[in-house]
Enzyme design. Structure first.
Site, PDB file in Angstrom:
ATOM      1  N   SER A   1       0.850  -1.196   0.000  1.00  0.00           N
ATOM      2  CA  SER A   1       0.000   0.000   0.000  1.00  0.00           C
ATOM      3  C   SER A   1       0.885   1.246   0.000  1.00  0.00           C
ATOM      4  CB  SER A   1      -0.950   0.005   1.196  1.00  0.00           C
ATOM      5  OG  SER A   1      -0.225  -0.098   2.390  1.00  0.00           O
TER       6      SER A   1
ATOM      7  N   ASP B   1       9.019  -3.064  -4.904  1.00  0.00           N
ATOM      8  CA  ASP B   1       7.617  -2.659  -4.764  1.00  0.00           C
ATOM      9  C   ASP B   1       7.306  -1.427  -5.612  1.00  0.00           C
ATOM     10  OD1 ASP B   1       7.881  -4.610  -2.889  1.00  0.00           O
ATOM     11  OD2 ASP B   1       7.681  -3.287  -1.155  1.00  0.00           O
TER      12      ASP B   1
HETATM   13  C1  GLA Z   1       9.377  -5.521   1.284  1.00  0.00           C
HETATM   14  C2  GLA Z   1      10.349  -4.522   0.669  1.00  0.00           C
HETATM   15  C3  GLA Z   1      10.857  -5.003  -0.689  1.00  0.00           C
HETATM   16  C4  GLA Z   1      11.383  -6.443  -0.607  1.00  0.00           C
HETATM   17  C5  GLA Z   1      10.389  -7.336   0.112  1.00  0.00           C
HETATM   18  C6  GLA Z   1      10.929  -8.716   0.364  1.00  0.00           C
HETATM   19  O1  GLA Z   1       8.216  -5.589   0.522  1.00  0.00           O
HETATM   20  O2  GLA Z   1       9.720  -3.282   0.513  1.00  0.00           O
HETATM   21  O3  GLA Z   1      11.836  -4.129  -1.176  1.00  0.00           O
HETATM   22  O4  GLA Z   1      12.643  -6.467  -0.005  1.00  0.00           O
HETATM   23  O5  GLA Z   1       9.978  -6.807   1.357  1.00  0.00           O
HETATM   24  O6  GLA Z   1      11.131  -9.373  -0.832  1.00  0.00           O
END
Ligand code: GLA
Length: 395
Positions: free
Chosen positions: A143, A188
């Site tokens: 989010s 993300d």
């Molecule tokens: C979170 C972080 C990402 C990644 C994941 C694990 O979502 O924001 O950058 O490291 O954990 O894969």
């Protein structure tokens, strides 16, 4: 209407409803019409966790849950944001004086993002903003990344910045790293910006090159929120990152991307056991991501199933970020799927979601096995999200 078009039509209606909502809220809050409405999706990671900040590979997809904002320019440097889903709070600050806010934590995503944006584009001015979204917060479906990316998309339209998706993702990540205080990787933000409808994305976090990986039509992205309260996430996350960096340092390389499994195995006796396990997860997970891309392209479900299983075991035993509830959910879903689908925990860990690739013919059965067993065993209600892969905000 032909049956196969019904889900698409339902999606369009859902998006329109979100748009209508921000439009109406904007009018109520600011007594005028917005100039721009933007949307950015959340994401689910199919495989490749805790590899991004090790310059490795990930395979996420943008999902049909996201954040929508209505925005208009202001002549001064004030930013006024109304967050409909954060207790309908309003936050107001000046771009000339951006400070961390302990009370309204959500506002730090706006502040951090705009501060990072101003490093590149110092001449932007303020804005009135209304935000609403349907990505469950704190569930590990990004989010916050979708919030950062939608803000960047809106500002780039409002102020005609020549910002592309990759730079937007880097700015969003800077907001997290330098302002919010989470040392996350790039996954993300990049998938929220650059995802492709109907596809997952094979992303090489070393050079940020990516390839769209088609998700076979017959598969549903079946996501279940374990609803485990995610305590200590940031501190444990940052600790895992430090542990990975310590092993890279031992090998005198920049990141674990430059260490092979053979090198690691040869050094086993010299490396602290916990650090060895962390590095083993990362190195083997990178190989699983690349193998998953091939398996997806060939629609080789048995291979995908095994790779997702191995990824879960590695996250559970070597990286130690799963919980008994997530392990339970994975077992419950696997009891129906077998080799016909794949399931694993997904995201940062310590709670949050599991992701399954489920053939359409098994969706109803998987749903009922989750609803019948999870709460009984763990005293927590599961939330099920049936998702499709959607388009990123900058695509
Ligand atoms: C979170 C972080 C990402 C990644 C994941 C694990 O979502 O924001 O950058 O490291 O954990 O894969």
């Amino acid at each position: 209407m032909p049956q196969h078009l019904q889900p698409q039509v339902a999606e369009i209606q859902k998006d329109l409803a979100q748009e209508q909502l921000v439009k109406q809220l904007f009018k109520e809050q600011f007594q005028s019409n917005e100039e721009v409405i933007c949307h950015a999706p959340g994401r689910v990671n199919l495989i490749g966790d805790h590899t991004d900040y090790n310059n490795g590979f990930v395979l996420p997809a943008a999902i049909n849950y996201g954040t929508t904002i209505a925005v208009s320019r202001r002549a001064d440097n004030t930013v006024k944001v109304y967050a409909h889903d954060c207790d309908q709070q309003t936050n107001k600050f000046s771009l000339d004086d951006i400070c961390f806010d302990q009370q309204m934590m959500w506002s730090n995503y706006v502040k951090g993002t705009l501060q990072a944006l101003m490093n590149k584009y110092p001449n932007i001015k303020g804005a009135n903003i209304v935000v609403t979204g349907n990505v469950p917060q704190g569930a590990g479906l990004s989010s916050s990344a979708s919030f950062e990316i939608v803000l960047l998309k809106a500002f780039s339209q409002l102020y005609k910045l020549n910002l592309d998706g990759i730079n937007a993702a880097l700015i969003g990540q800077q907001a997290e790293n330098n302002f919010v205080g989470c040392n996350c990787g790039i996954m993300d933000q990049l998938i929220s910006a650059m995802g492709q409808q109907g596809h997952a994305m094979l992303l090489d976090c070393q050079d940020l090159s990516f390839e769209d990986a088609p998700i076979p039509d017959d598969l549903t992205l079946f996501i279940v929120n374990s609803n485990v309260k995610r305590g200590l996430v940031d501190s444990e996350y940052n600790l895992r990152r430090q542990q990975c960096e310590a092993v890279a340092k031992y090998f005198a390389v920049a990141t674990l991307r430059d260490v092979t499994l053979a090198q690691l195995m040869a050094a086993k006796e010299q490396i602290e056991p916990v650090l060895f396990k962390r590095a083993k997860h990362v190195i083997t997970e990178n190989a699983r991501v690349l193998a998953s891309l091939v398996a997806l392209k060939n629609n080789n479900m048995a291979a995908i199933s095994q790779l997702m299983k191995d990824s879960h075991i590695s996250l559970r035993d070597d990286f130690e970020i799963s919980t008994k509830e997530m392990d339970g959910l994975v077992n419950i879903i696997d009891s129906v799927l077998g080799v016909n689908g794949g399931v694993r925990m997904t995201g940062g860990g310590f709670g949050g979601c599991v992701v399954a690739l489920v053939p359409k013919s098994l969706v109803a059965q998987v749903k009922s096995v989750v609803n019948d067993n999870y709460e009984k065993r763990f005293n927590l209600k599961p939330n099920i999200y049936l998702c499709e892969a959607t388009q990123g905000a900058f695509r």
